[in-house]
Design a protein around this motif. Structure first.
Motif, PDB file in Angstrom:
ATOM      1  N   THR A 173     -10.572   0.570   3.993  1.00 41.89           N
ATOM      2  CA  THR A 173     -10.381   1.402   2.810  1.00 41.89           C
ATOM      3  C   THR A 173     -11.032   2.765   3.024  1.00 41.89           C
ATOM      4  N   ALA A 174     -10.589   3.746   2.248  1.00 44.57           N
ATOM      5  CA  ALA A 174     -11.083   5.114   2.422  1.00 44.57           C
ATOM      6  C   ALA A 174     -12.575   5.211   2.115  1.00 44.57           C
ATOM      7  N   ALA A 201       0.816  -1.219   0.000  1.00 48.66           N
ATOM      8  CA  ALA A 201       0.000   0.000   0.000  1.00 48.66           C
ATOM      9  C   ALA A 201       0.847   1.267   0.000  1.00 48.66           C
ATOM     10  N   SER A 202       2.071   1.172   0.531  1.00 50.06           N
ATOM     11  CA  SER A 202       2.936   2.351   0.609  1.00 50.06           C
ATOM     12  C   SER A 202       4.001   2.378  -0.485  1.00 50.06           C
ATOM     13  N   ALA A 203       3.982   1.391  -1.379  1.00 46.77           N
ATOM     14  CA  ALA A 203       4.979   1.334  -2.446  1.00 46.77           C
ATOM     15  C   ALA A 203       4.766   2.471  -3.442  1.00 46.77           C
ATOM     16  N   SER A 204       5.821   2.836  -4.126  1.00 40.68           N
ATOM     17  CA  SER A 204       5.739   3.856  -5.172  1.00 40.68           C
ATOM     18  C   SER A 204       6.496   3.348  -6.400  1.00 40.68           C
ATOM     19  N   THR A 243      -5.534   0.367   4.534  1.00 32.74           N
ATOM     20  CA  THR A 243      -4.768   0.277   5.780  1.00 32.74           C
ATOM     21  C   THR A 243      -5.030  -1.081   6.421  1.00 32.74           C
ATOM     22  N   ALA A 244      -3.954  -1.773   6.790  1.00 30.64           N
ATOM     23  CA  ALA A 244      -4.077  -3.076   7.440  1.00 30.64           C
ATOM     24  C   ALA A 244      -3.565  -2.996   8.870  1.00 30.64           C
ATOM     25  N   LYS A 245      -4.304  -3.621   9.791  1.00 27.39           N
ATOM     26  CA  LYS A 245      -3.901  -3.656  11.201  1.00 27.39           C
ATOM     27  C   LYS A 245      -4.154  -5.042  11.772  1.00 27.39           C
ATOM     28  N   ALA A 246      -3.336  -5.433  12.743  1.00 26.93           N
ATOM     29  CA  ALA A 246      -3.512  -6.713  13.419  1.00 26.93           C
ATOM     30  C   ALA A 246      -4.447  -6.523  14.608  1.00 26.93           C
ATOM     31  N   ALA A 247      -5.604  -7.190  14.569  1.00 29.29           N
ATOM     32  CA  ALA A 247      -6.535  -7.132  15.707  1.00 29.29           C
ATOM     33  C   ALA A 247      -6.031  -8.033  16.824  1.00 29.29           C
TER      34      ALA A 247
END
Length: 498
Positions: A152-153, A124-127, A139-143
């Protein structure tokens, strides 16, 4: 289907092919980790372009070798099914994924929520971003250790399908320690990538701790053979077990029992410039459509190894034909009266210049004056996107990376589409495309997609010519090779050589 007459390769072509193959598959018997049985020797068309980074198109090689895996896989209809994730649920903009227990990476470390978050965050942050995330803020998060949330936005019904893209493969931490992502020894699949020799070859060995069971083959030896004649010669001579992308011109000279043709979600299309020039006139767009004989192109260029198009979506998406109704055309054909047009296309796919030449003949017969502009794709894409041609012939993937055609239709035919070669803009069509993109996955979405396709065709924004087939060669001793229309699978856990 009636096969074309058998033709023999000229001796010079055979000699050239043999020279290209010299040493290509040498040494496979002594490769590491041979184990029991025979290793699978694979001849592939394109060498790595980005060092096998999963954030590039090279990701599809990692997928086809069954070395890197994703949270989700796609079934034949393009619906999401469990892979490294065992299940998921949606709540507004957030999706929650349950991570499979008992999975280890090829370096022995364990798959957990943190591993997934790291891989998705890197993507997601690659360019530039992997194209499956083009325009998507994710955005990914560990629950917890076994659960990941993906937000997602805006609300996105395609998140699971997006996560099936090989460009979102989940790799071990070691893959991300350098300046580029290195997949060697970092996947979770039945085969571990052990060595990459530039753009020449790659070696994979069976990973016995694979969560899905022990692979039937002890390993894979890959050689990159860009020359189509050489790839065909590798199958004919027995130097390769599986050969991808055999050119149509070579398929006829091979043992037909070794050839498999699979409809691809790829359509050869003539995009008509709706904004300026001759084809700004709807009547001349209709005249061009009526002048084109797709069957003649299928027979003359593809030797019958393609399917004449009924729409933009072909037989690789069988549900489209079941839902499609006759298109109500918006304009009658006019008289070209010598209208001058320029058709652009590219040399990277060997059939494209031939297709353009046949189109030139057909359109000239109808009264157009036709010029061709043929270049390498990298040298012509910018002009095509800028609308500098009256028409452009393109071989276009219709499901892109998500397995869903709504994104392709929006990209190519929405007013703000990022690949709008037709310079097409229609508020009504935009509404239909937006509806297709926003509808929940399933039958309702498929119906909306086919309705949007009909709206595009009614305006003659483009003329679909044919749907391509992938021609794959499997040696007589090969068992269980995948024949995947999306070209995501090739050698699987069940593939082996007798």
């Amino acid at each position: 289907m009636r096969l074309p007459a058998r033709r023999l390769l000229p001796a010079t072509a055979i000699t050239a092919a043999s020279a290209l193959l010299t040493g290509c598959f040498a040494g496979t018997e002594s490769a590491t980790g041979t184990g029991d049985g025979k290793r699978v020797r694979v001849a592939m068309m394109q060498p790595p372009r980005s060092g096998l980074s999963p954030l590039s198109d090279d990701a599809f090689k990692l997928s086809r070798w069954s070395t890197a895996e994703t949270l989700v896989r796609l079934d034949e209809d393009g619906d999401a099914r469990p892979a490294l994730a065992t299940g998921w649920r949606q709540s507004g903009r957030t999706w929650t994924f349950e991570i499979r227990d008992g999975v280890t990476f090829h370096d022995g470390t364990e798959l957990d929520a943190g591993s997934v978050v790291r891989s998705l965050t890197e993507a997601a942050s690659a360019s530039p971003k992997p194209r499956i995330l083009d325009g998507v803020e994710l955005t990914a998060k560990a629950a917890d250790a076994g659960t990941v949330t993906v937000t997602t936005a805006t609300e996105d019904p395609l998140v699971p399908q997006r996560l099936s893209s090989p460009q979102l493969s989940v790799l071990a931490a070691k893959a991300y320690r350098g300046r580029t992502v290195n997949p060697v020894g970092a996947g979770t699949g039945p085969f571990a990538l052990t060595a990459v020799h530039g753009t020449a070859s790659a070696t994979l060995d069976r990973y016995d701790a694979y969560w899905g069971g022990r692979a039937k083959a002890p390993g894979i030896d890959v050689t990159f053979v860009p020359d189509g004649t050489a790839r065909a010669a590798a199958l004919r001579s027995g130097e390769a077990d599986i050969v991808e992308a055999i050119p149509v011109s070579q398929a006829a000279v091979l043992d037909q029992d070794l050839i498999t043709e699979v409809p691809m979600p790829r359509t050869n299309t003539l995009y008509l410039n709706n904004a300026e020039g001759a084809f700004a006139d709807p009547a001349l767009r209709a005249a061009a459509r009526e002048a084109i004989d797709a069957d003649a192109i299928v027979k003359g260029v593809y030797e019958g190894r393609a399917d004449a198009a009924e729409g933009l979506l072909g037989p690789a998406l069988p549900w489209a034909a079941k839902l499609r109704e006759p298109v109500a055309r918006g304009a009658r054909a006019g008289d070209p009266k010598g209208a001058a047009i320029t058709i652009g296309t590219y040399t990277d796919r060997s059939e494209m210049p031939e297709v353009a030449a046949l189109l030139q003949q057909q359109l000239q017969k109808a009264g157009f004056e036709v010029k061709l502009d043929v270049r390498e794709y990298t040298n012509i894409e910018a002009d095509a996107l800028a609308g500098r041609f009256d028409a452009f012939v393109l071989s276009r993937a219709t499901v892109l990376d998500s397995g869903d055609p709504a994104a392709y239709l929006y990209s190519d035919f929405a007013s703000d589409g990022t690949f709008n070669l037709s310079q097409f803009a229609d508020e009504g069509v935009d509404t239909g495309l937006e509806k297709a993109a926003d509808t929940e996955v399933g039958d309702a979405r498929r119906a909306a997609v086919v309705a949007a396709e009909a709206a595009v065709l009614a305006a003659d924004a483009a003329v679909p010519l044919l749907h391509e087939r992938v021609v794959q060669g499997d040696a007589a001793g090969v068992v269980g090779a995948a024949h995947d229309p999306r070209e995501r699978e090739l050698v699987t856990v069940n593939t082996y050589v007798k």
